[in-house]
Scaffold this motif. Structure first.
Motif, short mmCIF file in Angstrom:
data_model
loop_
_atom_site.label_atom_id
_atom_site.label_comp_id
_atom_site.label_asym_id
_atom_site.label_seq_id
_atom_site.Cartn_x
_atom_site.Cartn_y
_atom_site.Cartn_z
N GLY A 1 -10.67 -1.55 2.11
CA GLY A 1 -9.86 -0.33 1.98
C GLY A 1 -9.95 0.53 3.23
N LEU A 2 -11.14 0.66 3.79
CA LEU A 2 -11.31 1.49 4.99
C LEU A 2 -10.55 0.89 6.17
N SER A 3 -10.62 -0.44 6.29
CA SER A 3 -9.95 -1.05 7.44
C SER A 3 -8.45 -0.81 7.37
N VAL A 4 -7.93 -0.69 6.14
CA VAL A 4 -6.51 -0.36 6.00
C VAL A 4 -6.30 1.15 6.18
N ALA A 5 -7.17 1.94 5.53
CA ALA A 5 -6.96 3.39 5.49
C ALA A 5 -7.02 4.04 6.87
N ILE A 6 -7.84 3.50 7.75
CA ILE A 6 -7.99 4.12 9.06
C ILE A 6 -6.69 4.07 9.85
N ARG A 7 -5.88 3.05 9.57
CA ARG A 7 -4.61 2.93 10.29
C ARG A 7 -3.51 3.78 9.67
N ILE A 8 -3.74 4.26 8.46
CA ILE A 8 -2.65 4.89 7.72
C ILE A 8 -2.82 6.39 7.69
N SER B 1 -12.09 5.30 -3.21
CA SER B 1 -13.09 5.85 -2.30
C SER B 1 -12.64 5.67 -0.86
N ALA B 2 -12.12 4.49 -0.58
CA ALA B 2 -11.66 4.24 0.79
C ALA B 2 -10.51 5.17 1.13
N ALA B 3 -9.69 5.46 0.11
CA ALA B 3 -8.54 6.33 0.35
C ALA B 3 -8.98 7.71 0.82
N SER B 4 -10.21 8.07 0.52
CA SER B 4 -10.65 9.42 0.87
C SER B 4 -10.58 9.65 2.38
N ILE B 5 -10.63 8.59 3.15
CA ILE B 5 -10.55 8.77 4.60
C ILE B 5 -9.14 9.23 5.00
N VAL B 6 -8.15 8.80 4.20
CA VAL B 6 -6.78 9.27 4.45
C VAL B 6 -6.68 10.75 4.11
N TRP B 7 -7.28 11.13 2.98
CA TRP B 7 -7.32 12.56 2.62
C TRP B 7 -8.02 13.36 3.70
N SER C 1 1.65 6.11 1.62
CA SER C 1 1.74 4.78 2.21
C SER C 1 0.51 3.97 1.85
N PHE C 2 -0.63 4.63 1.86
CA PHE C 2 -1.86 3.90 1.55
C PHE C 2 -1.80 3.34 0.13
N MET C 3 -1.39 4.19 -0.80
CA MET C 3 -1.33 3.75 -2.19
C MET C 3 -0.32 2.61 -2.33
N GLY C 4 0.79 2.72 -1.62
CA GLY C 4 1.80 1.67 -1.66
C GLY C 4 1.25 0.34 -1.17
N VAL C 5 0.59 0.39 -0.03
CA VAL C 5 0.01 -0.83 0.55
C VAL C 5 -0.99 -1.43 -0.42
N MET C 6 -1.78 -0.56 -1.02
CA MET C 6 -2.81 -1.04 -1.92
C MET C 6 -2.22 -1.71 -3.15
#
Ligand code: ADP
Ligand code: MG
Lengths: 338, 293
Positions: free
Chosen positions: B179-186, B100-106, B191-196
């Motif tokens: 997840g959001l705090s990470v996703a906003i920077r990415i 769900s958090a990843a959706s911000i990257v999308w 990369s997001f999936m990798g970090v996760m």
């Protein structure tokens, strides 16, 4: 020309610097309320950068801009409440239906709940998508998505609508229909429209255009006046003896003609008034020894000629890099599948 | 496709709307619609519902079933599936929340984020809406796993169901905030999936979701105590174990709790740790998001 208090957009010496690179080098202009104003220029001219500053997405490096009566830096929120935006790149949620995308927008902008339904019907009808309102956006064609984005930009009755390359990547027929919507819209909603394009032919739809090149406005006027400024029309003749025709044109009518692509061509002021004189002279009854003319065409100066006369190069020289276009299409496709 | 077939514009009045000034009410509306969007997308995306259940079911039935014979000596007769069930509940919620958090990257990659960024609402409303949306979706996914409790010998007691639901929502909220705090920077999904993968998988394994957190080697004990997830897994296990009938020895061995210098942390305190972490991470996410141009 409109005065400052009726102007929808007033821009004074607006600049934007990205590191060392100056993308917008101090532009100034005014857009009157109700006008359709176009920014025309090749890719990289700074059109999107300017639009992004006007719609508060980018902070100007210096200069001032007021949109719908509010300063874009000091009154960001007031500007946002009064503008609609259609970005250069698609910004729809493909997973949602058309109606859901609009509803989301209305909620974000705080459109009064009672009015969400009627307004949605109106904007969707305006762009011809009412019947498709429950269709998932990922199943829409590029043209439909653009129209939906325009409808969405209008959901909250903005006073100024910004359209950044609204027809990029669309086929000519769809481009035309989008323009028809834009003009209808402008008549109906009493809205000011600010748009950018790098298609020369589209700029003709605007009331006034600013030609932008390398971060600067090089010309600003109505399309007609800009073209009139270039002056002469182009006349092209098909004859059965081009060399003789050129000689006759020089001797009898004082026109310097040349051969281009197998036809005789020359530039002259008020071309259509010249044609009767031409035929009077080349009349076989009067001058049987002159070559016969089988066809003649007169064309007005185009905006290409205008662009050329101000920048010394054609807009197509700076035209879109094909690989970039391909990326865009890919993105759109992926957007649909996400 | 052109719309030449459409009827000409009807001559009725133009419906003109007026956008009000920003207020608490308009921010609430914004939060609500961002939250709703996450739900609509979740419901529309049946594939995602199914795929995010694969992993927990694999762990529960294949790993749990397969290792049962090896483990029976150490589980004091308790079915291994029953033992890992609380951990599996947490796993389901965790991974759904991450997605769900990843959706911000999308949203950023496909431009939709801009639509939200230019709206006359606070950035914090968007982040809060996303976070609540992600938490709700993850909670819903957890409910599916909660529904199969009977298959692994866990009773459908109301106290258990509601307690577990509360814990699941809390965990989902905290993980979405993280997840959001990470996703906003990415900027890129990969990369997001990798970090996760690098952060969440180790955190999950160390948390003690799949083994009791007592009698571990010192290095693992230390890691386990500093793993925030451990504080979400432990109350869940306590709750489930409070509702099953097992010997005192089994309870001591399988549900030892988290100890600091011999003192067993009460569940309330553990819950507070997770809640505070979640709120802290949400604050970080809001701060980051407000700072982006
Ligand atoms: N965020 C940015 N950072 C650095 N350079 C940028 C940025 N945005 C745009 N530019 C540069 O500014 C110039 C103008 O870009 P843009 O306004 O997008 O042009 P246009 O919309 O007219 O095609 C281009 O050379 C582009 O590379
Ligand atoms: Mg552009």
């Amino acid at each position: 020309m409109s005065t400052t208090d009726t102007a929808a957009i007033t821009v004074a010496n607006l600049r934007k610097q990205f590191g060392e690179f100056e993308a917008v080098k101090g532009v100034s202009f005014e857009v009157g309320a109700g006008e359709v104003f176009g920014f025309l220029g090749p890719n990289g001219a700074g059109k999107s950068t300017t639009i992004n500053m006007l719609c508060t997405l980018l902070t100007p490096t210096s200069g001032r801009a007021r949109v719908a009566g509010h300063d874009v830096v000091a009154e960001r929120d007031d500007v946002r409440r009064n503008i609609g935006l259609v970005f250069q790149d698609p910004t729809l949620d493909g997973y949602l239906t058309a109606a859901q995308n609009l509803k989301l927008h209305a909620e974000l902008y705080g459109v009064p709940t009672k009015l969400v339904g009627p307004r949605m019907e109106q904007v969707l009808r305006m762009v011809g998508l009412w019947e498709r309102k429950d269709g998932q956006v990922m199943s829409f064609s590029g043209g439909m998505r653009r129209r939906l984005e325009i409808a969405r930009g209008l959901m909250h009755s903005p006073r100024v609508l910004f359209l950044d390359e609204p027809t990029i990547g669309l086929d000519p027929q769809t481009r035309r229909s989008i323009w028809t919507y834009i003009r209808q819209l402008q008549e109906r909603e009493e809205i000011t429209i600010f748009m950018t394009t790098h298609y020369m032919d589209e700029a003709e739809w605007c009331d006034r255009i600013a030609i932008m090149d390398q971060g600067q406005i090089v010309a600003l006027d109505t399309p007609e006046r800009l073209k009139a400024g270039v002056g002469a029309d182009r006349v092209t003749l098909q004859t059965d003896d081009n060399d003789a025709a050129i000689a006759a044109l020089r001797e009898r009518l004082g026109v310097q003609a040349q051969i281009a692509e197998g036809a005789v061509t020359f530039r002259i002021q008020a071309g259509e008034q010249f044609v009767p004189r031409l035929f009077a002279e080349f009349d076989p009854a009067r001058n049987p020894d002159l070559p016969a003319i089988s066809s003649v065409s007169v064309s007005r100066p185009t905006l290409d000629d205008v662009f050329m006369s101000f920048t010394g190069s054609t807009i197509r020289d700076a035209e879109e890099d094909p690989s970039k276009l391909r990326n865009r299409v890919m993105m759109q496709m992926m957007g649909g599948r996400r | 496709m052109t719309a030449t077939a459409d009827p000409p514009l009807d001559p009725t009045e133009v419906v003109r709307v007026h956008v009000p000034h920003r207020s608490a009410r308009s921010e609430l509306r914004a939060i609500k619609i961002v939250w709703r969007r996450e739900l609509i997308r979740f419901v529309n995306d049946r594939m995602r519902i199914v795929t995010s259940l694969v992993q927990p079911f694999l762990f529960l039935f294949v790993l749990g079933g397969g290792l049962q014979r090896l483990a029976s000596a150490g589980t004091h007769g308790v079915n291994l599936k029953t033992f890992i069930y609380p951990g599996i509940l947490c796993m389901t919620v965790m991974f759904t929340a991450m997605f769900s958090a990843a959706s911000i990257v999308w949203d950023r990659e496909f431009g939709f984020l801009r639509e939200m960024m230019v709206a006359p609402v606070r950035r914090s409303s968007i982040v809060i809406g996303k976070c609540l949306g992600g938490a709700t979706v993850a909670g819903a996914q957890g409910v599916i796993v909660l529904a199969i409790a009977g298959l692994v010998g866990v009773p459908y007691a109301p106290g258990l169901i509601f307690g577990a639901l509360g814990l699941l929502l809390l965990l989902a909220f905290a993980i979405t905030a993280f997840g959001l705090s990470v996703a906003i920077r990415i900027k890129q999904m990969q990369s997001f999936m990798g970090v996760m993968q690098m952060i969440v998988m180790p955190m999950y394994f160390i948390s003690g979701a799949l083994f009791p957190s007592s009698g571990l080697p010192t290095w693992l004990t230390v890691l386990n105590r500093v793993d925030p997830l451990a504080y979400a897994v432990d109350p869940m296990r306590r709750l489930v174990f409070a509702h099953i009938d097992i010997s005192a020895a089994a309870r001591r061995a399988l549900d030892p709790g988290i100890h600091w210098w011999g003192w067993r942390m009460p569940a309330v305190l553990e819950i507070c740790v997770v809640l505070l972490l979640g709120l802290g991470l949400l604050a970080v996410a809001i701060w980051e998001f407000s700072a982006t141009e």
